[in-house]
Design an enzyme around this catalytic site. Structure first.
Site, PDB file in Angstrom:
ATOM      1  N   CYS A 115      40.923  22.139 -37.845  1.00  0.00           N
ATOM      2  CA  CYS A 115      41.283  22.767 -36.559  1.00  0.00           C
ATOM      3  C   CYS A 115      41.899  21.785 -35.568  1.00  0.00           C
ATOM      4  O   CYS A 115      42.437  22.193 -34.548  1.00  0.00           O
ATOM      5  CB  CYS A 115      40.059  23.417 -35.939  1.00  0.00           C
ATOM      6  N   HIS A 261      40.724  24.318 -28.614  1.00  0.00           N
ATOM      7  CA  HIS A 261      40.621  25.057 -29.867  1.00  0.00           C
ATOM      8  C   HIS A 261      39.772  26.299 -29.625  1.00  0.00           C
ATOM      9  O   HIS A 261      38.721  26.237 -28.994  1.00  0.00           O
ATOM     10  CB  HIS A 261      39.987  24.162 -30.936  1.00  0.00           C
ATOM     11  N   ASN A 291      39.324  32.665 -34.404  1.00  0.00           N
ATOM     12  CA  ASN A 291      39.591  31.255 -34.688  1.00  0.00           C
ATOM     13  C   ASN A 291      40.667  31.171 -35.774  1.00  0.00           C
ATOM     14  O   ASN A 291      40.436  31.585 -36.912  1.00  0.00           O
ATOM     15  CB  ASN A 291      38.275  30.604 -35.155  1.00  0.00           C
TER      16      ASN A 291
END
Ligand code: COA
Length: 334
Positions: A115, A261, A291
């Site tokens: 990520c 993020h 996500n």
């Protein structure tokens, strides 16, 4: 404020697959509810592929960024793709996207920092632009198809993830605001994992499993220790912002926007509190996309620009954390 050789964001673009999975859709396949998912994560919907490969998502985002930058694909000297969900071991996602958009001849490579990949990619692009006379224009893409390795029987993780891609066209900017703070803690490798192919070569005689100090994984599915990741993220996120701001010679309050993020809205709220900044500074679109790993930061950036929340000249911090465990923040002027 330190002025250094930094980056100019010439163009941006994002793309998500059309198909949407709502919290209600998940309530039909696992024991969960819209109320639980909304309260514990902030997620409402995610976009999920319906047969289109990961490179397709990346290429569509790249085309938008190239059009936004007003350049031709052949102007690109280097393509960097951040992804932890590539279509192939080889060729790289970068080569597949290069072919798709017609940027033949450029350098092309993938990076995998989970990520945190987009932040690492920005910093890598900056270093190429600064030190390589042959590199004037970088196309940085984050493309992720997490639905490929999500275990849709695990209610604690399947509800979190979506698919998507976003891209920046980057060039060099002298006398710019720029600072980065990147790092990793491999001791946390076991907390977020998805297995690649196991070795089953014909010469293998040792049938014992090598102890890799990693969790037992179901096929190639993704697994996580949600609580450990949560603890790590709530510390790593504010710390990375502080360190990058310190290097840039500014305070977090001086930033116009922090693009974190998008893993869990509660992680972002805790980070804002620890940083002493209001949630107005935090760019959050997790409700729309869930996500999307490395794509989540640039996707949120693109939405914030489209909605006028981020404007040219704004001081921005992109901050990521994720598998590895990795963490990174970059500060620059848009
Ligand atoms: N629906 C309903 N209940 C669920 C659920 C779901 N989708 N997922 C878990 N639960 C249950 C658990 O089984 C547990 O039940 P129990 O108390 O009967 O055992 C309860 O909810 C609480 O579980 P817990 O793990 O404490 O929830 P949480 O508030 O910590 O939220 C996560 C779980 C995964 C959302 C949270 O830990 C998280 O976001 N972690 C970070 C994950 C992440 O960001 N990963 C990617 C990083 S890049």
């Amino acid at each position: 404020m330190a002025k250094v050789t930094g980056i100019k964001v010439k163009g941006i673009g994002s793309y998500v697959p059309e198909a949407i999975a709502t919290n209600e859709d998940f309530a039909k396949i696992v024991d969960t509810s819209d109320e639980w998912i909304t309260q514990r994560t902030g997620i409402k919907t995610r976009h999920i592929t319906n047969g289109e490969p990961n490179y397709y998502l990346g290429a569509r985002a790249a085309e938008k960024a190239i059009a936004d930058a007003g350049i031709e694909p052949t102007d690109i000297d280097l393509i960097i793709v951040a992804t932890c969900t590539p279509d192939f071991y080889t060729p790289s996602e970068a080569c597949l996207i290069q072919r798709e958009i017609g940027a033949i001849g450029s350098m092309a490579m993938d990076i995998n920092c989970a990520c945190t990949g987009f932040d690492y990619g920005v910093d890598m692009a900056k270093r190429y632009l600064q030190s390589d006379d042959d590199v004037h224009t970088v196309l940085l893409i984050a493309a992720e198809e997490l639905s490929k390795f999500v275990d849709y029987t695990d209610r604690s993780s399947c509800i979190l993830f979506g698919d998507g891609a976003a891209a920046f066209v980057l060039q060099k900017q002298e006398n710019a605001l720029y600072a980065s703070y990147l790092g990793a803690d491999g001791n946390g490798a076991k907390f977020l994992a998805a297995r690649a192919l196991k070795s089953e070569n014909v010469f293998r005689t040792n049938k014992e499993e090598f102890d890799m100090d990693m969790p037992e994984l179901k096929d190639y599915f993704f697994t996580q220790d949600g609580k450990e990741v949560y603890k790590f993220a709530t510390k790593a996120l504010p710390n990375a912002v502080l360190k990058a701001c310190e290097k840039a010679g500014i305070s977090p309050e001086e930033l116009d926007a922090i693009v974190p993020h998008q893993a869990n809205v509660r992680i972002i709220e805790t980070a804002a509190k620890n940083l002493g900044v209001s949630m107005d500074k935090m760019v959050v679109y997790i409700d729309r996309y869930g996500n999307t790993s490395s794509a989540s930061i640039p996707m949120a950036f693109c939405d914030a620009v489209a909605e006028g929340r981020i404007k040219r000249g704004d001081k921005i911090c992109l901050v990521g954390f994720g598998g590895g465990l990795t963490y990174a923040a970059v500060v620059f002027e848009y």
